[in-house]
Design an enzyme around this catalytic site. Structure first.
Site, PDB file in Angstrom:
ATOM      1  CG  ASP A   1      -0.543  -0.212   2.597  1.00 42.18           C
ATOM      2  OD1 ASP A   1       0.758  -0.267   2.602  1.00 42.18           O
ATOM      3  OD2 ASP A   1      -1.191  -0.057   3.443  1.00 42.18           O
ATOM      4  CB  SER A   2       4.408   1.744  -0.488  1.00 41.32           C
ATOM      5  OG  SER A   2       4.843   0.570  -1.116  1.00 41.32           O
TER       6      SER A   2
ATOM      7  CD  GLU B   1       0.565  -1.567   8.024  1.00 43.38           C
ATOM      8  OE1 GLU B   1       0.278  -0.791   8.950  1.00 43.38           O
ATOM      9  OE2 GLU B   1       1.146  -1.314   6.986  1.00 43.38           O
TER      10      GLU B   1
ATOM     11  CD  GLU C   1       7.968  -0.236   7.597  1.00 41.77           C
ATOM     12  OE1 GLU C   1       7.249  -0.989   7.070  1.00 41.77           O
ATOM     13  OE2 GLU C   1       8.260   0.751   7.060  1.00 41.77           O
TER      14      GLU C   1
END
Ligand code: KIV
Length: 286
Positions: A61-62, A135, A202
């Site tokens: 989704d970046s 996430e 991350e």
């Protein structure tokens, strides 16, 4: 399905390779063979990355930032993820179709209920994804179990979770102190127990990412700004090609520097992940 009818369209004679599968990913984690992952948003780059030997492609989704110019991933819709997944899946079919295709469930499409998550994941799988990524820690474990029990492979994502950037107060390293590091380890184990087969870590300290990786027997970790102790690495495609709308993160390496072409830069990335020379210590000084 691997596509054996098309020659590799980029970079010439890529050696034929077997399609990456869940079993292969688990085996790579167990054997310590590094997993090379990149984001992809369109057919042409997907084919180029596949031809370069990338193991996993992530329709991240970046794309909100990279393709749409948004300030964060929060505004990305399920429709946008579906659209880009279809493009990437078609690109893979035009190349070897060997890379494993993962798509992000965007913000707000799995938060309400397990049923909502199943509907969203179904749309992405029908668009061509082989696995969905979501996430978050503890609160997602029920959803992960619900999806995996229904045959949808899941990649979890801990550490900096960009969809909650506002709650986190920015893109700050996570798990620096004992309590948050212990919580991250507990979350990782719970996600593995719930059936997650991959876990993106991350921006967490390298020692923590290594410890989590060593704890997990059935779940491969993929690091971004998490040091070299993970089962694999992922970068945003545009970042590793040296093009950014803003300042690149500290953990990014520009693989175009010294490469004669994009296919060559992609191969250099795969080689550097596989031989462990990316990332080096200067890229994760936390
Ligand atoms: O959206 C994305 O590109 C990601 C990677 C940075 C892991 O989640």
């Amino acid at each position: 399905m691997p596509n054996t009818h098309h020659a590799a369209p980029y970079g010439g004679a890529a050696a034929p390779r077997k399609a990456v599968t869940l079993a292969r990913i688990a085996d790579m984690h167990a054997r310590g063979e590094k997993i090379a992952m990149l984001t992809a948003y369109d057919a042409t780059f997907a084919a180029a990355a596949d031809s370069a030997g990338v193991d996993c492609l992530l329709v991240g989704d970046s794309l909100g930032m990279v393709c749409q110019g948004l300030a964060s991933t929060v505004g990305v819709s399920l429709d946008a993820m579906r659209h880009h997944t279809e493009s990437v899946a078609r690109g893979l079919q035009r190349a070897q179709g060997a890379a494993w295709l993962i798509t992000d469930l965007p913000f707000g499409t799995y938060h309400e209920s397990r049923e909502q998550a199943l509907r969203s994941a179904t749309a992405l799988m029908q668009a061509g994804a082989q696995m969905v990524k979501l996430e978050g820690g503890g609160w997602t474990t029920d959803t992960v179990r619900f999806l995996t029990e229904r045959g949808i492979p899941v990649c979890a994502h801990l550490g900096v979770t960009p969809q909650t950037v506002h709650a986190l107060g920015g893109y700050r390293v996570q798990g620096r102190d004992e309590a948050t590091a212990a919580q991250l380890c507990r979350d990782a184990l719970a996600l593995q127990d719930a059936g997650a087969a991959m876990l993106v870590l991350e921006m967490v300290p390298a020692a923590l990412a290594r410890a989590v990786t060593e704890e997990l027997s059935r779940c491969a970790t993929v690091g971004i700004g998490a040091g070299r102790g993970t089962s694999g690495q992922v970068l945003v495609l545009h970042d590793m090609l040296g093009i950014h709308l803003g300042r690149p993160a500290r953990f990014v390496r520009d693989f175009m520097a010294g490469a004669a072409s994009i296919p060559q830069a992609l191969r250099a990335y795969v080689d550097a992940v596989k031989d462990g020379s990316f990332p080096d210590d200067s890229l994760h000084a936390w």
